[in-house]
Motif scaffolding. Structure first.
Motif, short mmCIF file in Angstrom:
data_model
loop_
_atom_site.label_atom_id
_atom_site.label_comp_id
_atom_site.label_asym_id
_atom_site.label_seq_id
_atom_site.Cartn_x
_atom_site.Cartn_y
_atom_site.Cartn_z
N SER A 43 0.83 -1.21 0.00
CA SER A 43 0.00 0.00 0.00
C SER A 43 0.86 1.25 0.00
O SER A 43 0.48 2.28 -0.57
CB SER A 43 -0.94 0.00 1.20
OG SER A 43 -0.22 0.16 2.42
N LYS A 44 2.04 1.18 0.61
CA LYS A 44 2.94 2.34 0.64
C LYS A 44 3.61 2.57 -0.71
O LYS A 44 4.13 3.67 -0.96
CB LYS A 44 4.00 2.15 1.73
CG LYS A 44 3.43 2.20 3.14
CD LYS A 44 4.51 2.00 4.19
CE LYS A 44 3.92 2.07 5.59
NZ LYS A 44 4.94 1.86 6.65
N CYS A 45 3.61 1.57 -1.57
CA CYS A 45 4.20 1.73 -2.92
C CYS A 45 3.26 2.47 -3.86
O CYS A 45 3.66 2.86 -4.95
CB CYS A 45 4.56 0.37 -3.50
SG CYS A 45 5.85 -0.52 -2.58
N LYS A 46 1.99 2.62 -3.45
CA LYS A 46 1.01 3.41 -4.19
C LYS A 46 0.85 2.99 -5.64
O LYS A 46 0.60 3.81 -6.52
CB LYS A 46 1.38 4.90 -4.13
CG LYS A 46 1.39 5.46 -2.71
CD LYS A 46 0.03 5.36 -2.06
CE LYS A 46 0.04 5.88 -0.63
NZ LYS A 46 -1.29 5.77 0.02
N GLY A 47 1.00 1.69 -5.89
CA GLY A 47 0.70 1.17 -7.22
C GLY A 47 1.74 1.46 -8.28
O GLY A 47 1.49 1.20 -9.47
N LEU A 48 2.92 1.98 -7.91
CA LEU A 48 3.98 2.24 -8.90
C LEU A 48 4.79 0.97 -9.15
O LEU A 48 5.49 0.50 -8.24
CB LEU A 48 4.91 3.35 -8.42
CG LEU A 48 4.37 4.78 -8.44
CD1 LEU A 48 5.43 5.75 -7.97
CD2 LEU A 48 3.90 5.16 -9.84
N PRO A 49 4.72 0.40 -10.35
CA PRO A 49 5.41 -0.86 -10.62
C PRO A 49 6.91 -0.81 -10.32
O PRO A 49 7.46 -1.77 -9.78
CB PRO A 49 5.15 -1.10 -12.11
CG PRO A 49 3.86 -0.38 -12.38
CD PRO A 49 3.91 0.83 -11.51
N LEU A 50 7.58 0.28 -10.68
CA LEU A 50 9.01 0.37 -10.45
C LEU A 50 9.34 0.21 -8.97
O LEU A 50 10.29 -0.50 -8.59
CB LEU A 50 9.53 1.71 -10.96
CG LEU A 50 11.01 2.00 -10.69
CD1 LEU A 50 11.89 1.02 -11.42
CD2 LEU A 50 11.36 3.44 -11.07
N ILE A 51 8.55 0.84 -8.10
CA ILE A 51 8.82 0.77 -6.66
C ILE A 51 8.42 -0.59 -6.11
O ILE A 51 9.12 -1.16 -5.27
CB ILE A 51 8.07 1.91 -5.94
CG1 ILE A 51 8.61 3.25 -6.43
CG2 ILE A 51 8.20 1.78 -4.44
CD1 ILE A 51 7.93 4.45 -5.84
N ILE A 52 7.32 -1.14 -6.60
CA ILE A 52 6.88 -2.47 -6.15
C ILE A 52 7.95 -3.51 -6.47
O ILE A 52 8.33 -4.32 -5.62
CB ILE A 52 5.55 -2.85 -6.81
CG1 ILE A 52 4.44 -1.90 -6.35
CG2 ILE A 52 5.18 -4.29 -6.49
CD1 ILE A 52 3.15 -2.03 -7.13
N VAL A 53 8.48 -3.47 -7.69
CA VAL A 53 9.51 -4.42 -8.10
C VAL A 53 10.78 -4.23 -7.27
O VAL A 53 11.39 -5.19 -6.80
CB VAL A 53 9.82 -4.26 -9.60
CG1 VAL A 53 11.08 -5.02 -9.98
CG2 VAL A 53 8.64 -4.74 -10.44
N SER A 54 11.15 -2.97 -7.05
CA SER A 54 12.39 -2.69 -6.33
C SER A 54 12.30 -3.11 -4.87
O SER A 54 13.24 -3.71 -4.32
CB SER A 54 12.72 -1.19 -6.42
OG SER A 54 12.86 -0.79 -7.77
N ILE A 55 11.18 -2.81 -4.22
CA ILE A 55 11.01 -3.21 -2.81
C ILE A 55 10.90 -4.72 -2.71
O ILE A 55 11.42 -5.34 -1.78
CB ILE A 55 9.78 -2.52 -2.20
CG1 ILE A 55 9.92 -0.99 -2.25
CG2 ILE A 55 9.56 -2.99 -0.77
CD1 ILE A 55 11.10 -0.46 -1.48
N GLY A 56 10.22 -5.33 -3.69
CA GLY A 56 10.14 -6.79 -3.70
C GLY A 56 11.52 -7.42 -3.81
O GLY A 56 11.84 -8.39 -3.11
N ASN A 57 12.37 -6.90 -4.70
CA ASN A 57 13.73 -7.41 -4.85
C ASN A 57 14.55 -7.19 -3.58
O ASN A 57 15.40 -8.02 -3.22
CB ASN A 57 14.42 -6.72 -6.02
CG ASN A 57 13.90 -7.19 -7.36
OD1 ASN A 57 13.39 -8.32 -7.48
ND2 ASN A 57 13.99 -6.35 -8.38
#
Length: 917
Positions: free
Chosen positions: A372-386
């Motif tokens: 929810s803190k990534c606010k739906g931005l794929p770049l941030i979701i992928v980076s935090i996931g990695n």
């Protein structure tokens, strides 16, 4: 970014020296003439030096963002700029005191106050010291900073390389990273494969990190073989046209070495002609990735031939004005991922080796919080996931990352590419937009800004520059539109006629901007969760989520220019007297919603104050010292407990916006539920007023109303028939008035208005209209009525159907009736009100039939029917309202509600209803 602090200091110096401000130092300063001349000369030289430093800093961009020597030097420049700002404020304070109070005051005081004539000498000395400091800083930079700048450090080459690196990251993302884009990919593939032989220009639009480049690259790899030739070309804001042309050649002829060798010696003109001839003969697909300006597209479009072979050109951009260059209907605006898709993408990256990428049960709640803190931005979701992929899969570790995610985004080296993607958007902002953008980050997460409120604050802060004959408000709205078009701010809601009404800042952008604010001492935020006492060296303080009062002083209070409290739940606010005493250069005080009951007399000493917000406060009286606020631009007393304004309220001649409306009753059925305040003698002095809401009309004030010719928004209350003649004469003088509200003194008072200003867009009339009919009324038949976009009639006592007369107002987007019509039937005929979006019918006791013919109100989106006692059937023709999104009912009978629910034409559109028992 330090250039913002420097630029604001330059502006302040300019204001001190321009417009005759220096000339206000009268003969009382004659004996200090040399100091005065020296001071003004020093200010001019400091301004010129800062201007050069500003331009140099702007050229440095981000290539020195991690250079400690350069950052240390820049920090010293910031400090000097802030000190110079203090000196200018002291100078302006001295001028203001001498001009308003006079020389005799200082003689009586024995020169004891800091505003005395002797203080001029001290100010001049301080300005000389600033000159020396700037000269020393220039020597330091020349001596030490070049030593650590090696390699290819030109700003242009660095930015181009950084842009290309970021684009390559996006292009290399795997197929599995494309989650939640199936619909957009399908649309894009359809546009590429369309039968249209004309060359189509397609734009992918969205903020950084949304996956524009990734989506374009995925489709490009799949579809490029359907074209005779294809090329992927990365553009940056500092692109070179020749480099872009050569890169296009390399892409088109990557397998033809002989052609590439022949182009090596070509000049740019020959390159263009050769490329033009080649593309003219082929069906091509070209991707222009990361286009920042329309000029970049224009520079290349001369070689991109429209050859009627079905060629396609795709642009990816963050800029709305670039996307506007696309072929009609070919803009694909990317949005943030919905929560379920965001979770799917996050789990793929965080649990790549687990079966079906399942998240352990104990981590699910934390996983949802992080996503929810990534606010739906794929770049941030992928980076935090990695990032989490290599961390321990324990509740403790994930909780720690969740709590410090904001810190990770700012400081973690593995997330550097995220910062670079989003920083590029900020770096490429024009200088005049950077301070406006950073200012928004000082407000809480998901804070909803109101357009007009934000514009007034920007103006008060001094961020807005004059442009030709446009008002500062018009220029500021242009800034706002530009930030929205650049996807730096998000449009949330428009008003009924299409203008921005509410907006917000994306939370991720806000996190990065808050970090910049703190580094540059631009401003700080404070809330209960902040550890320790309030310590700051910023110029602006925004407080929110405070459950207790701040009852003590703090370091840096003397340098505050802005204090904004965004919290109406604070039990008290005892800091105000201290602010008035110690923060004498305060510019903005926004204290709306606070339980303040008294304003200190010392507020009159805040000579720089330009904005005072006391909306919804408990203040009962303004002190007489309010008359000393000669620079005040906005005074907001809306719904405070103030009943009477002091006589001195008309003395701040720069005042542009005065809100002085009272709420008497919560019941809207009472015509006196709202009222205004009486303006004392001297209303005509406020010739700069653009907003006056609400004026309690009396004989004295109505005589001077016509002198307020700059008004854009006017609300009048307690209007009697005997005043209407003067009001009509005044309205004719108000060529810029766009919003007018007139409230009669009681329900039977007739509003005798037969003329409207030519540029009026919004009109509200609360009171009886002449003859109970609009047929003979010239009010809506004049030229002024043709520009109306919103009309509200209340207590009009109309006996005859007003719709035939109002149907002439073809630009209406909002129509509101409250106790306006006593008849039994309203019929909307075919072709009437083609632009109407909102229709509100309230408290029409005799109305029993509402009929809508096919083709009437074709664009209606919202219909509200409130307290219509005689309505017993669903309005015939409601099925023709094909654009209807919401059908709102309030205070209706149970039988009527049953009929509505059974009506298939409106099923699923009932938004809210209340049963009337």
């Amino acid at each position: 970014m330090a250039e913002i602090v420097i630029l604001l200091a330059i502006k302040k110096i300019g204001n001190a020296l321009a417009n005759g401000a220096a000339d206000q130092v009268s003969m009382q300063f004659a004996k200090y003439g040399k100091q005065k001349v020296d001071l003004q000369g020093s200010m001019g030289r400091v301004a010129r030096e800062l201007r050069v430093i500003h331009d140099v800093v702007c050229q440095m961009d981000i290539r020195n963002s991690n250079n400690q020597v350069y950052e240390g030097w820049l920090e010293e420049v910031r400090k000097v700029a802030h000190v110079m700002e203090d000196i200018v404020d002291e100078y302006l304070y001295l001028i203001d005191q001498e001009h308003d109070i006079g020389y005799c005051f200082y003689l009586k005081q024995g020169f004891r106050k800091p505003g005395s004539l002797l203080y001029l000498n001290q100010i001049a000395f301080k300005a000389k010291e600033i000159e020396k400091d700037l000269a020393h800083l220039s020597e330091i930079k020349n001596r030490w900073v070049p030593m650590i700048q090696n390699g290819d450090t030109s700003s242009s080459n660095y930015i181009v390389k950084r842009s290309q690196d970021l684009a390559n990251i996006s292009r290399s993302l795997d197929e599995e990273d494309l989650v939640g884009v199936d619909k957009n990919r399908e649309i894009l593939e359809q546009w590429l494969a369309g039968a249209d032989l004309e060359c189509s220009v397609i734009a992918l639009l969205g903020m950084g990190g949304l996956g524009k480049t990734t989506l374009a690259a995925n489709v490009y790899r799949k579809e490029r073989e359907q074209f005779q030739c294809h090329a992927w070309v990365s553009i940056s804001q500092t692109y070179s046209r020749e480099d872009v042309l050569r890169n296009t050649f390399k892409e088109l002829f990557k397998d033809n070495v002989s052609v590439l060798s022949n182009t090596a010696a070509m000049d740019i003109t020959c390159l263009e002609e050769t490329l033009k001839r080649f593309l003219e003969q082929h069906k091509y697909l070209i991707i222009l990735d990361d286009v920042w300006t329309p000029q970049a597209f224009d520079d290349l479009s001369r070689v991109l031939i429209h050859n009627d072979k079905g060629s396609r050109l795709i642009i990816t951009t963050r800029e709305g004005d670039v996307a506007a260059l696309a072929s009609p209907g070919h803009i694909l605006k990317l949005e943030a991922l919905p929560e379920d898709k965001a979770c799917d993408l996050f789990h793929k990256k965080a649990f790549p080796t687990d079966k079906n990428h399942e998240c352990p049960a104990e981590l699910k709640s934390l996983s949802h919080e992080i996503v929810s803190k990534c606010k739906g931005l794929p770049l941030i979701i992928v980076s935090i996931g990695n990032l989490l992929r290599v961390r321990e899969k324990t509740v403790e570790e994930w909780r720690r990352i969740n709590y410090q995610l904001s810190w990770e985004l700012i400081n973690n080296l593995r997330l550097d590419h995220i910062r670079n993607v989003l920083h590029l958007s900020f770096i490429y902002l024009p200088a005049h937009l950077k301070s406006c953008f950073l200012y928004c980050s000082l407000f809480p997460e998901d804070y909803l800004f109101k357009r007009k409120q934000l514009v007034r604050l920007w103006i008060a802060e001094g961020f807005i520059e004059e442009r030709g004959e446009s008002t500062l408000e018009e220029v500021a709205e242009g800034y706002l539109k530009e930030l929205i078009d650049r996807n730096m701010l998000q449009l949330v809601k428009r008003n009924s006629f299409g203008r921005t009404k509410k907006l917000r800042m994306h939370d991720i952008l806000r996190e990065l901007a808050v970090d910049l604010c703190q580094k540059d001492c631009f401003g700080v935020t404070y809330e209960d969760k902040c550890v320790g006492s309030l310590e700051m060296d910023g110029r602006r303080l925004v407080m929110h989520k405070l459950k207790k009062d701040i009852q003590h002083s703090f370091s840096g209070i003397h340098q505050l220019r802005t204090v904004i409290v965004v919290d109406d739940n604070m039990p008290s606010f005892t800091l105000l007297p201290l602010l008035c005493k110690k923060s004498r250069y305060m510019t903005v005080l926004e204290l709306s919603g606070l339980p303040i009951e008294k304003i200190p007399d010392a507020i009159g000493d805040l000579f720089s104050l330009r904005h005072l917000g006391l909306r919804n406060s408990k203040v009962k009286m303004l002190p007489r010292s309010i008359e000393k606020l000669s620079n005040l631009l906005t005074l907001d007393l809306y719904r405070s407990d103030i009943r009477y304004l002091p006589s001195g309220v008309v003395k701040p001649k720069k005042l542009r916006h005065l809100f002085a409306e009272k709420m008497n009753y919560l019941d809207w059925r009472d015509i006196h539920s709202h009222s205004g305040m009486t303006i004392p003698i001297g209303l005509g002095n406020l010739t700069n007023l653009q907003t006056l809401r609400t004026l309690e009309v009396q004989g004295e004030s109505v005589r001077h109303l016509g002198e307020l010719r700059q008004l854009r928004s006017l609300r009048l209350s307690n209007v009697k028939g005997i005043y209407c003649g003067r009001i009509r004469e005044s309205l004719v003088q108000m060529q810029y008035l766009s919003k007018l509200s007139v409230n009669a003194s009681d329900e039977n008072e007739v509003l005798l208005l037969n003329v409207l200003p030519p540029n009026l867009q919004t009109l509200s009339l609360r009171g009886r209209l002449e003859q109970g009919s609009l047929d003979e009324s010239p009010l809506f038949q004049s030229d002024g009525g043709q520009n109306l976009c919103a009309l509200a009639l209340s207590w009009s006592q109309l006996r005859k159907d007003p719709l035939p007369s109002l149907s002439l107002l073809s630009n209406l987007t909002l129509l509101h009736f409250t106790r306006a019509y006593n008849g039994e039937q309203l019929t909307f005929l075919t072709g009437w009100f083609p632009k109407l979006k909102i229709l509100f019918l309230r408290d029409l006791p005799n109305l029993n039939q509402l009929e809508i013919q096919q083709g009437a109100m074709a664009g209606l989106e919202r219909l509200s029917l409130v307290n219509l006692n005689s309505m017993t059937e669903v309005p015939p023709g409601i099925e023709f309202l094909v654009s209807l999104q919401y059908l709102v009912f309030h205070e209706i009978t149970g039988d009527f509600l049953t009929l509505l629910r059974e009506c298939s034409a409106i099923r699923g559109k009932l938004w809210h209803h209340t049963l009337r028992l």
